[in-house]
Design an enzyme around this catalytic site. Structure first.
Site, PDB file in Angstrom:
ATOM      1  N   THR A 186       0.427  -0.116   9.947  1.00 25.48           N
ATOM      2  CA  THR A 186       0.352   1.423   9.526  1.00 25.48           C
ATOM      3  C   THR A 186       0.410   1.661   8.256  1.00 25.48           C
ATOM      4  O   THR A 186      -0.241   2.432   7.879  1.00 25.48           O
ATOM      5  CB  THR A 186       0.798   2.024  10.450  1.00 25.48           C
ATOM      6  N   LYS A 187       1.404   0.502   7.500  1.00 22.55           N
ATOM      7  CA  LYS A 187       1.241   1.111   6.244  1.00 22.55           C
ATOM      8  C   LYS A 187       0.589   0.648   5.928  1.00 22.55           C
ATOM      9  O   LYS A 187      -0.501  -0.472   5.957  1.00 22.55           O
ATOM     10  CB  LYS A 187       2.750  -0.253   6.056  1.00 22.55           C
ATOM     11  N   ASN A 188       0.560   0.868   3.840  1.00 22.45           N
ATOM     12  CA  ASN A 188      -0.489   0.825   2.887  1.00 22.45           C
ATOM     13  C   ASN A 188      -0.641  -0.569   2.345  1.00 22.45           C
ATOM     14  O   ASN A 188      -1.575  -0.799   2.555  1.00 22.45           O
ATOM     15  CB  ASN A 188      -0.513   1.916   1.959  1.00 22.45           C
ATOM     16  N   MET A 189       0.094  -1.762   3.305  1.00 17.69           N
ATOM     17  CA  MET A 189      -0.213  -2.626   2.741  1.00 17.69           C
ATOM     18  C   MET A 189       0.543  -3.133   4.164  1.00 17.69           C
ATOM     19  O   MET A 189       2.122  -3.341   4.387  1.00 17.69           O
ATOM     20  CB  MET A 189       0.624  -3.186   1.486  1.00 17.69           C
ATOM     21  N   TYR A 201       4.521  -3.074   8.545  1.00 18.75           N
ATOM     22  CA  TYR A 201       3.884  -2.931   9.517  1.00 18.75           C
ATOM     23  C   TYR A 201       2.704  -2.270   9.854  1.00 18.75           C
ATOM     24  O   TYR A 201       2.472  -2.049   8.800  1.00 18.75           O
ATOM     25  CB  TYR A 201       4.805  -1.875   9.858  1.00 18.75           C
TER      26      TYR A 201
END
Length: 334
Positions: free
Chosen positions: A146-149, A144
């Protein structure tokens, strides 16, 4: 190609791409045969998907309390919640901090229980040099935005179990038999959970950037910690394996229950702070009628706030937020 690259990055045999982290979790649980009459243990402080996918299988969610220092699942309460109906355990590496997988597996192995790692906020996090996601029977990631990747949206399941990998691939593609889409033949109830080629192409690029992006998140977290070191804030422990999805703080005891007022005051100073999971899952309406004993999670949820560590933030953003927090706390604390 993306699936192969993701598996290689983790040093694991199989990766199965899905439409989201939620569908990855649902697929993983379904592949284990979890269903009505079963119970799945889930930490009480996490995103709703970790628990809602259990309901989708027809099983019951059993909430475990959290460790007051790490905010990850309490190993003592995990062991206490296991019974003859327990079918699986969901472990979340919350906010990018790895859970104590060695202690967790020491417990679950006693009861021959499969562990699913929820790595939605912990891409690239490590435990003693070993990446999270490589400890559980199955592990799930979210891409998603907002994730780190991120691929904008998407998910991934990884596993070393050949049979479970085949089962997950089939479930994510309508229950297809084998890999030949043109056969249009199915032998189980499946779902439309396959990732698109466009998402996979973005994922390949982002995977190559992951280590650099995580390093930038760590730098932002360190800048916050240095600026706030004199304040009575309680941070999640820092360690080299933490990928700092965000920087999580707890207010001092005298301000417990005043978290929302604190956030409003900090925002009034022009800073941006947030609160991920202001309620535990057992406090949400969908689970409120269920008997749950997780006092640590409830206490933590009342005092928790989060600081953004996104790689695109500049030092000025961090400094403004830290200055606002300092000003508000100095004004309200005796």
């Amino acid at each position: 190609m993306f699936e192969n690259a993701f598996a290689e990055y983790h040093g694991i045999k199989h990766s199965i791409a899905t439409t989201s982290g939620t569908t990855a979790l649902h697929t993983a649980l379904t592949s284990l045969g979890v269903g009505p009459g079963d119970e799945v243990i889930v930490p009480d402080l996490t995103f709703i998907s970790t628990a809602s996918v259990v309901l989708q299988t027809g099983a019951k969610v059993v909430f475990a309390d959290i460790d007051p220092e790490t905010l990850n699942i309490s190993t003592a309460d995990l062991k206490a919640k296991i019974n003859e109906h327990t079918r699986a355990v969901m472990v979340v590496h919350l906010y990018g901090l790895p859970a104590n997988m060695q202690a967790i597996l020491a417990i679950t192995d006693q009861f021959n229980l499969p562990v699913i790692e929820d790595c939605a906020q912990s891409h690239g996090a490590v435990i003693s040099g070993r990446k999270v996601g490589t400890f559980g029977r199955l592990s799930c990631f979210s891409f998603y935005q907002t994730k780190n990747m991120s691929c904008g949206e998407g998910g991934m399941i990884i596993t070393n179990d050949d049979a479970l990998a085949d089962h997950c691939r089939s479930l994510a593609r309508h229950g297809l038999i084998g890999e030949n889409l043109a056969l249009y033949d199915y032998d189980r109830l499946g779902y439309n959970y396959a990732m698109t080629e466009l998402q996979a192409a973005i994922g390949m690029v982002q995977l190559n950037k992951l280590e650099k992006l995580n390093s930038m998140r760590r730098d932002n977290a360190k800048r916050y910690r240095k600026a706030l070191v004199s304040l009575p804030l309680h941070f999640q422990p820092d360690n080299p394996g933490h990928v700092n999805h965000c920087l999580t703080c707890q207010l001092p005891k005298q301000l417990h229950g005043m978290r929302d007022e604190f956030i409003r005051a900090v925002r009034a100073e022009g800073a941006i702070v947030n609160c991920l999971y202001p309620l535990t899952l057992s406090q949400t309406r969908i689970f409120r009628d269920q008997s749950t004993n997780t006092p640590v999670a409830h206490a933590v949820a009342e005092s928790l706030f989060n600081l953004y560590t996104n790689p695109d933030l500049d030092p000025h953003f961090v400094d403004v937020c830290a200055a606002a927090i300092c000003k508000v706390l100095v004004e309200v604390l005796p």
